[in-house]
Design a protein around this motif. Sequence first.
Motif, PDB file in Angstrom:
ATOM      1  N   THR A 139      -1.018   4.395   5.200  1.00  0.00           N
ATOM      2  CA  THR A 139      -1.348   2.994   4.966  1.00  0.00           C
ATOM      3  C   THR A 139      -0.301   2.336   4.065  1.00  0.00           C
ATOM      4  N   ILE A 184      -1.626  -0.253  10.923  1.00  0.00           N
ATOM      5  CA  ILE A 184      -2.177   0.557   9.832  1.00  0.00           C
ATOM      6  C   ILE A 184      -1.193   0.616   8.673  1.00  0.00           C
ATOM      7  N   LEU A 189      -5.814   0.679   2.336  1.00  0.00           N
ATOM      8  CA  LEU A 189      -6.862   1.620   2.705  1.00  0.00           C
ATOM      9  C   LEU A 189      -8.252   0.996   2.587  1.00  0.00           C
ATOM     10  N   ILE A 192      -9.037  -1.192   5.491  1.00  0.00           N
ATOM     11  CA  ILE A 192      -9.275  -0.470   6.743  1.00  0.00           C
ATOM     12  C   ILE A 192     -10.641   0.201   6.736  1.00  0.00           C
TER      13      ILE A 192
END
Length: 391
Positions: A139, A184, A189, A192
Amino acid sequence: MAWNEPGGGNRDPWGSNQGGPGNQGGPPDLDEIVRKLQERVSGLFGGNKGSGSGGGGPSAADISFKTIGIILAGLFVVWLFTGIYIVDPAERGVVLRFGAYVKTTAPGPHWHIPWPIERVEIVNVDEISSFSHKAAMLTQDENIVDVELTVQSRIQDAANFLFQDQAPTKTLRDATETVVRKTIGGSKLDFILTEGRSAVAAMIQQGVQDLMDEYKTGLLVTSVNMQPAKPPEQVKDAFDDAIKAREDKERLENKAEAYANEILPQARGEAARAVADAKAYRDRVIASAEGETSRFNAIRTEFEKAPEVTRERIYLETIESVLSGGNMVLIDVPQGNSLMYLPLDQIMRKQQTSASSSSGTSMLDRSSNTQDSSRTASTPIRDVSRERRSR
């Protein structure tokens, strides 16, 4: 021995002797061979095996050519009918002429020049194909996360799908790999793992579709379903603790926000009530002051007209207002018996009535009225006493 050697019997390779009767030793007659061949062909198609010169009908050659023409015409019609084809509603027909693209036909019956000139490729454009993609990626904030998603697609342009790209399905997989790593890698993080999952899936779908249009694969990406991202197994416990801490933080923030939403309206209500009371008190004081001013101006006008009468009236009203609230009884008995009957029950009843009537007035108003009365009565009393002494 060879046919031309001595003692060979003068034989020729055609199987006849040159010196025989009827000129049997010469070469074969080519016209006779052709005639025999025609008789055999006409016999195959029902013609006469003879020469036909003795009859008055058509010759065998004429009959054979007509039959061949009819057969060829029937075969041509059958060949034309082989060009009819039907395209189903879920399909598209791609017409090729000597292997080159000509056009794309919609659902329904159509006709093309039969093979080998043209041929048709039928392509199903409504069939949904899907594949899964799973990988561990890095990430933006340098964390590793496992991403799993499913990509669904169908054929949008049949001609581009057949001719523009050699392997459209492989191109779709490679484009998905590229776009997923780019998306990504550009996201954090927490984004996501929490509320950004749907947004990440939408960005991946749009990116893959842009590449499909750029490469002219003829594919349409219908959906990208992204599973919840997970950390690697080696650090799963630490990630679970971090997620639990984040959930506790959100719970406490929601609780604090609920408390603030409960306290603030109450505080605003109390502040509005205090402001309203202050405004009411201000209006009441202003109205009382204006009333006192009007009353004083009225008394001053009367005083200018009749000073003596006004002084006497003010004096009597002041004495009445001062003595009416007390419980003192004055008796003026210059001589005689001072013993007399006092109506104590009436005095007590009067005191209770005055106390109940004064309870509805605030202390501030009562004190202000008392001070105003004392200020109003002080000067007339002094004036009256001075006047009486002068008299």
